[in-house]
Write an enzyme that holds these catalytic residues in place. Structure first.
Site, PDB file in Angstrom:
ATOM      1  N   PRO A 187       1.048  -1.812   0.341  1.00 54.00           N
ATOM      2  CA  PRO A 187       0.169  -0.123   0.200  1.00 54.00           C
ATOM      3  C   PRO A 187       0.716   1.343  -0.036  1.00 54.00           C
ATOM      4  O   PRO A 187       0.744   2.588  -0.620  1.00 54.00           O
ATOM      5  CB  PRO A 187      -1.172   0.045   1.502  1.00 54.00           C
ATOM      6  CG  PRO A 187      -0.210  -1.172   1.950  1.00 54.00           C
ATOM      7  CD  PRO A 187       0.241  -2.305   1.256  1.00 54.00           C
ATOM      8  N   GLU A 190       2.486  -7.811   8.962  1.00 50.40           N
ATOM      9  CA  GLU A 190       2.489  -6.748   9.334  1.00 50.40           C
ATOM     10  C   GLU A 190       3.429  -5.726   8.142  1.00 50.40           C
ATOM     11  O   GLU A 190       3.457  -5.157   7.639  1.00 50.40           O
ATOM     12  CB  GLU A 190       3.162  -6.246  10.525  1.00 50.40           C
ATOM     13  CG  GLU A 190       2.275  -6.868  11.508  1.00 50.40           C
ATOM     14  CD  GLU A 190       0.429  -6.258  11.307  1.00 50.40           C
ATOM     15  OE1 GLU A 190       0.544  -5.009  11.151  1.00 50.40           O
ATOM     16  OE2 GLU A 190      -0.155  -7.346  11.532  1.00 50.40           O
ATOM     17  N   ARG A 240      -4.793  -8.618 -19.891  1.00 54.11           N
ATOM     18  CA  ARG A 240      -5.655  -8.232 -21.606  1.00 54.11           C
ATOM     19  C   ARG A 240      -5.233  -7.537 -22.480  1.00 54.11           C
ATOM     20  O   ARG A 240      -5.917  -7.227 -23.115  1.00 54.11           O
ATOM     21  CB  ARG A 240      -7.103  -7.843 -20.595  1.00 54.11           C
ATOM     22  CG  ARG A 240      -6.690  -6.855 -19.915  1.00 54.11           C
ATOM     23  CD  ARG A 240      -7.870  -6.479 -19.451  1.00 54.11           C
ATOM     24  NE  ARG A 240      -8.900  -6.040 -20.144  1.00 54.11           N
ATOM     25  CZ  ARG A 240      -8.957  -4.902 -20.900  1.00 54.11           C
ATOM     26  NH1 ARG A 240      -7.976  -3.875 -20.634  1.00 54.11           N
ATOM     27  NH2 ARG A 240     -10.093  -4.731 -21.513  1.00 54.11           N
ATOM     28  N   ASP A 300     -10.763   0.846 -24.333  1.00 54.84           N
ATOM     29  CA  ASP A 300     -11.222   1.178 -22.983  1.00 54.84           C
ATOM     30  C   ASP A 300     -10.754   3.095 -22.428  1.00 54.84           C
ATOM     31  O   ASP A 300     -10.831   2.889 -22.615  1.00 54.84           O
ATOM     32  CB  ASP A 300     -10.383   0.867 -22.267  1.00 54.84           C
ATOM     33  CG  ASP A 300      -9.877  -1.191 -22.338  1.00 54.84           C
ATOM     34  OD1 ASP A 300     -10.843  -1.532 -23.209  1.00 54.84           O
ATOM     35  OD2 ASP A 300      -8.746  -1.189 -22.298  1.00 54.84           O
TER      36      ASP A 300
HETATM   37 CL1  6GU Z   1      -0.128  -3.802  -3.191  1.00 52.12          CL
HETATM   38  N1  6GU Z   1      -0.668  -4.377  -1.123  1.00 52.12           N
HETATM   39  C1  6GU Z   1      -1.337  -4.593   0.049  1.00 52.12           C
HETATM   40  N2  6GU Z   1      -1.497  -5.687   0.953  1.00 52.12           N
HETATM   41  N3  6GU Z   1      -2.194  -3.676   0.724  1.00 52.12           N
HETATM   42  C2  6GU Z   1      -2.672  -3.363  -0.792  1.00 52.12           C
HETATM   43  C3  6GU Z   1      -1.956  -2.937  -2.177  1.00 52.12           C
HETATM   44  C4  6GU Z   1      -1.301  -3.894  -2.087  1.00 52.12           C
HETATM   45  N4  6GU Z   1      -2.694  -1.715  -2.336  1.00 52.12           N
HETATM   46  C5  6GU Z   1      -3.913  -1.350  -1.611  1.00 52.12           C
HETATM   47  N5  6GU Z   1      -3.605  -1.945  -0.447  1.00 52.12           N
END
Ligand code: 6GU
Length: 241
Positions: free
Chosen positions: A86, A113, A150, A164
């Site tokens: 994230p 974690e 795709r 798209d």
């Molecule tokens: Cl790539 N990994 C994780 N664990 N949580 C996320 C993410 C990735 N992208 C958004 N939330």
């Protein structure tokens, strides 16, 4: 193209690779997807892949040595290694197109974690699929693989992705199929007219209308031509009433 997915939960991908367009792309040889179980690279007798955080605190942290061995054993100088986190740069269609040009894409999925910070030095980039937290990188790796596959030649008909949403910078126009009338809702007459010029104009205008109403931020970045400027003026008038 080759996609290698490094994960502690390879079974999470069975539905993804065994169904529909992805399955067909694999069968056609458009893409080769390998699932690599990170746990194989653990060297202790309990096959640990994580440990408690140095300095204390909740949860577990993925161990640098295990992940490094897994990366080293499954990549070469041509691999492009992406860490699912994230904290990464937010994924979008432009990044999908960029990754689709690679010979070998390696997606590293974390769990628990997080990753030991030193793992970052073994990857080429970090990608997030949005501002929310997943329990692990697996679903994000499926999102990325799906959107990349795709785009590969012969995965789907080329025209299917040239129009798209996002690839031309506008949302896609509305689509209909039979029945012509359903529950009081009719397919727009122009689509039944057989007049290709009018159909094209209708689609362009509705594409602009949707973008104007739902994603004005995209329209700000989009370079309008003369015809599109005229259509947008009409839309703004029409949407006032
Ligand atoms: Cl790539 N990994 C994780 N664990 N949580 C996320 C993410 C990735 N992208 C958004 N939330």
């Amino acid at each position: 193209m080759k996609i290698k997915i490094l994960t502690l939960f390879p079974d999470m991908f069975t539905g993804f690779i065994d169904e529909s367009i992805i399955k067909r792309a694999i069968e056609k040889g458009v893409v080769e997807v390998s699932l690599i179980d990170i746990r194989q690279y653990s060297q202790d007798k309990h096959k640990h892949v994580d440990d408690t955080p140095c300095g204390g605190g909740a949860g577990m942290v993925m161990a640098v040595d295990v992940v490094d061995r897994c990366i080293k054993a499954n990549t070469n100088e041509h691999s492009h290694i992406v860490m699912m986190t994230p904290q990464g740069e937010t994924y979008n269609q432009k990044k999908a197109l960029e990754l689709s040009k690679l010979d070998e894409l390696v997606l590293l999925c974390g769990h628990y974690e997080g990753f030991d910070e030193r793992i970052r030095s073994y990857v080429d980039e970090e990608v997030s699929i949005g501002d929310f937290v997943l329990t692990g990188g697996e679903i994000a790796a499926m999102v990325i693989s799906d959107s990349v596959i795709r785009l590969l030649d012969h995965a789907i008909r080329k025209e299917s992705h040239m129009e798209d949403s996002f690839s031309i910078g506008l949302l896609e126009y509305p689509q209909y199929t039979r029945p012509i009338e359903y529950d009081g809702m009719r397919v727009p007459d122009v689509l039944l007219s057989g007049n290709h010029k009018n159909i094209e104009t209708f689609r362009k205008k509705e594409s602009l209308r949707r973008t104007y109403k739902k994603r004005p931020d995209l329209l700000n970045k989009y370079k309008l031509n003369k015809e599109e400027e005229k259509l947008l003026k009409e839309i703004i008038e029409e949407e006032k009433v």
